[in-house]
Design a protein around this motif. Structure first.
Motif, PDB file in Angstrom:
ATOM      1  N   TYR A 101    -116.005  29.795 -42.210  1.00 55.28           N
ATOM      2  CA  TYR A 101    -115.691  28.387 -41.954  1.00 55.28           C
ATOM      3  C   TYR A 101    -115.834  27.981 -40.493  1.00 55.28           C
ATOM      4  N   GLY A 102    -115.671  28.958 -39.586  1.00 51.76           N
ATOM      5  CA  GLY A 102    -115.805  28.642 -38.169  1.00 51.76           C
ATOM      6  C   GLY A 102    -114.502  28.535 -37.405  1.00 51.76           C
ATOM      7  N   PHE A 103    -113.440  29.189 -37.888  1.00 51.58           N
ATOM      8  CA  PHE A 103    -112.206  29.176 -37.096  1.00 51.58           C
ATOM      9  C   PHE A 103    -111.542  30.547 -37.092  1.00 51.58           C
ATOM     10  N   TYR A 104    -110.899  30.854 -35.974  1.00 52.26           N
ATOM     11  CA  TYR A 104    -110.068  32.048 -35.844  1.00 52.26           C
ATOM     12  C   TYR A 104    -108.619  31.642 -36.032  1.00 52.26           C
ATOM     13  N   TYR A 105    -107.822  32.589 -36.479  1.00 54.01           N
ATOM     14  CA  TYR A 105    -106.414  32.294 -36.696  1.00 54.01           C
ATOM     15  C   TYR A 105    -105.595  33.555 -36.500  1.00 54.01           C
ATOM     16  N   SER A 106    -104.297  33.372 -36.398  1.00 55.80           N
ATOM     17  CA  SER A 106    -103.368  34.493 -36.296  1.00 55.80           C
ATOM     18  C   SER A 106    -102.119  34.136 -37.071  1.00 55.80           C
ATOM     19  N   PHE A 107    -101.441  35.137 -37.600  1.00 58.46           N
ATOM     20  CA  PHE A 107    -100.171  34.911 -38.281  1.00 58.46           C
ATOM     21  C   PHE A 107     -99.017  35.255 -37.340  1.00 58.46           C
ATOM     22  N   THR A 108     -97.974  34.438 -37.381  1.00 59.99           N
ATOM     23  CA  THR A 108     -96.759  34.728 -36.630  1.00 59.99           C
ATOM     24  C   THR A 108     -95.560  34.360 -37.495  1.00 59.99           C
ATOM     25  N   ILE A 109     -94.404  34.872 -37.145  1.00 57.80           N
ATOM     26  CA  ILE A 109     -93.200  34.587 -37.931  1.00 57.80           C
ATOM     27  C   ILE A 109     -92.889  33.091 -37.896  1.00 57.80           C
ATOM     28  N   HIS A 110     -92.585  32.546 -39.061  1.00 56.64           N
ATOM     29  CA  HIS A 110     -92.210  31.135 -39.164  1.00 56.64           C
ATOM     30  C   HIS A 110     -91.006  30.873 -38.257  1.00 56.64           C
ATOM     31  N   PRO A 111     -91.058  29.871 -37.401  1.00 56.30           N
ATOM     32  CA  PRO A 111     -89.965  29.654 -36.433  1.00 56.30           C
ATOM     33  C   PRO A 111     -88.618  29.311 -37.054  1.00 56.30           C
ATOM     34  N   PHE A 112     -88.619  28.889 -38.328  1.00 58.38           N
ATOM     35  CA  PHE A 112     -87.352  28.497 -38.956  1.00 58.38           C
ATOM     36  C   PHE A 112     -87.068  29.252 -40.251  1.00 58.38           C
ATOM     37  N   ASP A 113     -87.875  30.235 -40.595  1.00 54.39           N
ATOM     38  CA  ASP A 113     -87.671  31.012 -41.814  1.00 54.39           C
ATOM     39  C   ASP A 113     -88.277  32.401 -41.612  1.00 54.39           C
ATOM     40  N   GLN A 114     -87.421  33.371 -41.334  1.00 57.49           N
ATOM     41  CA  GLN A 114     -87.871  34.724 -41.023  1.00 57.49           C
ATOM     42  C   GLN A 114     -88.567  35.411 -42.193  1.00 57.49           C
ATOM     43  N   GLN A 115     -88.445  34.862 -43.383  1.00 58.10           N
ATOM     44  CA  GLN A 115     -89.078  35.453 -44.557  1.00 58.10           C
ATOM     45  C   GLN A 115     -90.518  34.975 -44.738  1.00 58.10           C
ATOM     46  N   LYS A 116     -90.917  34.007 -43.923  1.00 56.74           N
ATOM     47  CA  LYS A 116     -92.252  33.441 -44.067  1.00 56.74           C
ATOM     48  C   LYS A 116     -93.070  33.638 -42.794  1.00 56.74           C
ATOM     49  N   LEU A 117     -94.374  33.465 -42.934  1.00 54.19           N
ATOM     50  CA  LEU A 117     -95.283  33.482 -41.801  1.00 54.19           C
ATOM     51  C   LEU A 117     -95.899  32.096 -41.651  1.00 54.19           C
ATOM     52  N   ILE A 118     -96.401  31.845 -40.475  1.00 54.97           N
ATOM     53  CA  ILE A 118     -97.120  30.608 -40.226  1.00 54.97           C
ATOM     54  C   ILE A 118     -98.483  30.971 -39.641  1.00 54.97           C
ATOM     55  N   GLY A 119     -99.516  30.281 -40.073  1.00 54.13           N
ATOM     56  CA  GLY A 119    -100.833  30.515 -39.512  1.00 54.13           C
ATOM     57  C   GLY A 119    -101.058  29.638 -38.294  1.00 54.13           C
ATOM     58  N   VAL A 120    -101.648  30.213 -37.254  1.00 53.51           N
ATOM     59  CA  VAL A 120    -101.943  29.472 -36.028  1.00 53.51           C
ATOM     60  C   VAL A 120    -103.450  29.517 -35.801  1.00 53.51           C
ATOM     61  N   ILE A 121    -104.085  28.376 -35.744  1.00 51.48           N
ATOM     62  CA  ILE A 121    -105.516  28.324 -35.455  1.00 51.48           C
ATOM     63  C   ILE A 121    -105.694  28.517 -33.954  1.00 51.48           C
ATOM     64  N   THR A 122    -106.385  29.591 -33.593  1.00 46.05           N
ATOM     65  CA  THR A 122    -106.486  29.959 -32.184  1.00 46.05           C
ATOM     66  C   THR A 122    -107.792  29.510 -31.538  1.00 46.05           C
ATOM     67  N   SER A 123    -108.850  29.374 -32.325  1.00 46.41           N
ATOM     68  CA  SER A 123    -110.127  28.924 -31.774  1.00 46.41           C
ATOM     69  C   SER A 123    -110.973  28.338 -32.899  1.00 46.41           C
ATOM     70  N   VAL A 124    -111.695  27.271 -32.601  1.00 52.40           N
ATOM     71  CA  VAL A 124    -112.579  26.626 -33.570  1.00 52.40           C
ATOM     72  C   VAL A 124    -113.975  26.555 -32.961  1.00 52.40           C
ATOM     73  N   ILE A 125    -114.962  26.955 -33.726  1.00 51.81           N
ATOM     74  CA  ILE A 125    -116.340  27.004 -33.236  1.00 51.81           C
ATOM     75  C   ILE A 125    -116.969  25.616 -33.336  1.00 51.81           C
ATOM     76  N   PRO A 126    -117.476  25.086 -32.235  1.00 47.60           N
ATOM     77  CA  PRO A 126    -118.101  23.748 -32.251  1.00 47.60           C
ATOM     78  C   PRO A 126    -119.238  23.673 -33.270  1.00 47.60           C
ATOM     79  N   GLY A 127    -119.255  22.577 -34.026  1.00 47.91           N
ATOM     80  CA  GLY A 127    -120.317  22.366 -35.007  1.00 47.91           C
ATOM     81  C   GLY A 127    -120.114  23.061 -36.328  1.00 47.91           C
ATOM     82  N   SER A 128    -119.036  23.828 -36.461  1.00 49.75           N
ATOM     83  CA  SER A 128    -118.765  24.527 -37.713  1.00 49.75           C
ATOM     84  C   SER A 128    -118.134  23.588 -38.733  1.00 49.75           C
TER      85      SER A 128
END
Length: 434
Positions: A99-126
Motif C-alpha cells: 500500500y505504501g506505508f510503514y507502521y508500528s504497534f505500541t500499547i494503547h495509551p488507555f487500554d493495556q490489553q490493546k495495541l494501537i497502530g502508528v503510521i510512521t512513514s508514507v511513500i509519496p504517490g502510493s
C-alpha cells in the motif's frame, strides 16, 4: 530492488559466481514427468548457489507441488529465500510494498490489553498517500478487528493482503481518550520509488550538522543522493545524521557510493564487503571501487568522481528501525571500519545476506519459475558479520514512545533529538531545509 515490491534482497551480479555445473545428489536419475523435471531444476539450482546447500535433504520428494518442494529444501535459518511462478506465488509483501506505508504497534495509551497502530512513514504517490494517510496517524483496528497482543501476527498478515480497511483514531481535545474517526480503505498498487526524502542542515552556536533521510538504495536516484551530499558539503557541515529508519535496502553499489562519501579514510582500494558463499561460491572480497562498478548509473561510478564530494567525517550518527534492512544494514555495518558509527533507534531487521534471481537460461525456456535464494552471507572489510539478529543501536530510542509523532527529521522526532543531544547537548537547533 524496486520500492514497488520492497523486496528485501541485495542484487548481486551473476559474474561473482562460477558457471553452473552438475551438482546432482541423485546422480544419474532423471525425472520423466513435468513436475519432477521442474523440481529437479529447482534442486540442482539450489545445490549450486544456495548458501545452506550442504544442509539440503539428499533425497527430497520430487512429486510435491513446486512451492512445497522448494520449502522442504530451505534451512531453518532462512527467512528470506523465495520462489515464484511469475503469477500467484512470490515473495511475501509488507504493507509498505503493498500500500505504501510503514507502521508500528505500541500499547494503547488507555487500554493495556490493546495495541494501537502508528503510521510512521508514507511513500509519496502510493495508494496510502493518495488515500490521505500521513505520518503520525493512529489506527485502532484492521478490517474492523481491534488490535491486541494476541492477534498482532494476524493483523500484520491482514496488512499484507490485496486490500485492507483501517479504523483511524485520534486523541480527543484534552487528550483524555482515544476516539475512532474515519475508516480508510487501502489497496494493493504499484508503489513508486523514492530514495531521498529530506536534506536538512541543523545549526547551534555555529556548528552545522547535515541530515539526510535516505529511504531506498536505488541506483536511479544516485544523482539525487550525490546532489544532497554536495549541498551539505557546501554548507560546511562537520557532523552528519543519516536516517535509514525506513530503508529496506536495494543496490549494494548505491549503498557503497554513499558510504564512500562519509568515510574519513577515502581510498578506492580499501576493502568494503566480504561475501561468503557455499563451496561453489567461496569467498569474494570487494573494494569500494569494485562494489560501485556494478552500478547501472554513471553518477558516482568512479571513486575519483566521489572524492570531491567526500565529507571526511570522523563520525556518523545513523538512525535505524526494524524496517532498516539489507543494503541499508550493510552500509551501517560496513562503514564502521572507516569512521565512528553511532547507531540510534531500534534493532534492525537482520538481513546479513545477499540474493540474486535464478531463471532457466535454456532456449527455449523449459522452466518458468524464478528462484531467489540466499547465496551469500555478508561481512565487512575485516570479515566481521553475523548480524542475523539485527544491528543493536548504541542508543535505544523508540520513536513511537511519544505521541503524536513529530515530522521526520525535525526537532521533536525522538531519534533525531537524541542525535542533537549527543552533538550539541541540547535540542534547540535551527533548521535549514535544502
Amino acid at each position: 530492488m524496486t520500492i514497488g515490491k520492497f523486496i528485501i534482497y541485495i542484487l548481486l551480479s551473476v559474474a561473482l559466481l562460477p558457471s553452473p555445473a552438475c551438482t546432482k545428489k541423485d546422480a544419474g536419475w532423471q525425472p520423466t514427468d513435468s513436475i519432477g523435471k521442474i523440481n529437479k531444476w529447482v534442486y540442482d539450482s539450489m545445490a549450486m548457489y544456495y548458501y545452506w546447500s550442504a544442509d539440503m535433504p539428499p533425497h527430497p520428494d520430487y512429486s510435491l507441488p513446486t512451492e512445497q518442494f522448494f520449502k522442504q529444501l530451505l534451512s531453518p535459518n532462512d527467512r528470506f529465500s523465495w520462489i515464484s511462478n511469475r503469477t500467484t506465488i512470490g515473495a511475501t509483501k509488507t504493507a509498505a510494498e503493498t500500500y505504501g506505508f510503514y507502521y508500528s504497534f505500541t500499547i494503547h495509551p488507555f487500554d493495556q490489553q490493546k495495541l494501537i497502530g502508528v503510521i510512521t512513514s508514507v511513500i509519496p504517490g502510493s495508494n496510502a498517500n493518495n488515500r490521505g494517510l500521513k505520518r503520525g496517524m493512529l489506527f485502532s483496528a484492521v478490517n474492523d478487528r481491534p488490535i491486541t497482543v494476541d492477534n498482532k501476527k494476524a493483523t500484520k498478515e491482514a496488512l499484507q493482503a490485496a486490500a485492507a480497511t483501517l479504523q483511524l483514531a485520534a486523541f480527543n481535545t484534552d487528550r483524555s481518550a482515544l476516539v475512532d474517526s474515519a475508516r480508510i480503505g487501502v489497496q494493493s498498487a504499484i508503489v513508486p520509488q523514492k530514495s531521498v526524502y529530506a536534506t536538512h542542515v541543523f545549526e547551534n552556536n555555529g556548528k552545522k550538522t547535515g541530515y539526510l533521510a535516505y529511504y531506498l538504495c536505488a541506483e536511479k536516484d544516485d544523482a539525487v543522493m550525490l546532489q544532497s551530499i554536495q549541498k551539505l558539503q557546501q554548507q560546511g557541515v562537520t557532523e552528519f545524521i543519516l536516517d535509514l529508519r525506513y530503508n529496506p535496502g536495494g543496490s549494494v553499489a548505491s549503498a557503497t557510493k554513499l558510504a564512500a562519501l562519509l568515510t574519513s579514510n577515502f581510498n578506492a582500494g580499501n576493502k568494503f564487503i566480504t561475501y561468503r558463499g557455499n563451496k561453489h561460491g567461496g569467498t569474494v572480497v570487494q573494494t569500494f571501487q569494485q562494489a560501485i562498478s556494478f552500478s547501472s548509473n554513471a553518477a558516482g561510478k568512479s571513486m575519483s568522481d566521489l572524492q570531491a564530494w567526500n565529507l571526511n567525517l570522523s563520525r556518523v550518527y545513523i538512525l535505524t528501525s526494524a524496517e532498516t534492512a539489507s543494503a541499508a544494514e550493510l552500509l551501517t555495518h560496513n562503514l564502521e571500519p572507516y569512521t565512528n558509527v553511532v547507531r540510534i533507534g531500534e534493532i534492525t531487521l537482520g538481513k546479513d545476506e545477499a540474493s540474486f534471481p535464478i531463471e532457466d537460461q535454456r532456449n527455449p525456456r523449459q522452466v518458468a519459475w524464478v528462484i531467489m535464494p540466499i547465496v551469500y552471507k555478508i561481512a565487512d572489510a575485516n570479515g566481521k558479520g553475523d548480524y542475523a539478529t539485527g544491528l543493536t543501536p548504541h542508543h535505544a530510542v523508540v520513536e513511537t514512545s511519544k505521541l503524536p509523532l513529530a515530522p521526520i527529521g525535525k526537532p521533536g522526532d525522538l531519534p533525531v533529538d537524541k542525535a542533537f543531544m549527543l552533538i550539541y547537548g541540547t535540542t534547540a537547533v535551527s533548521v535549514t531545509v535544502l
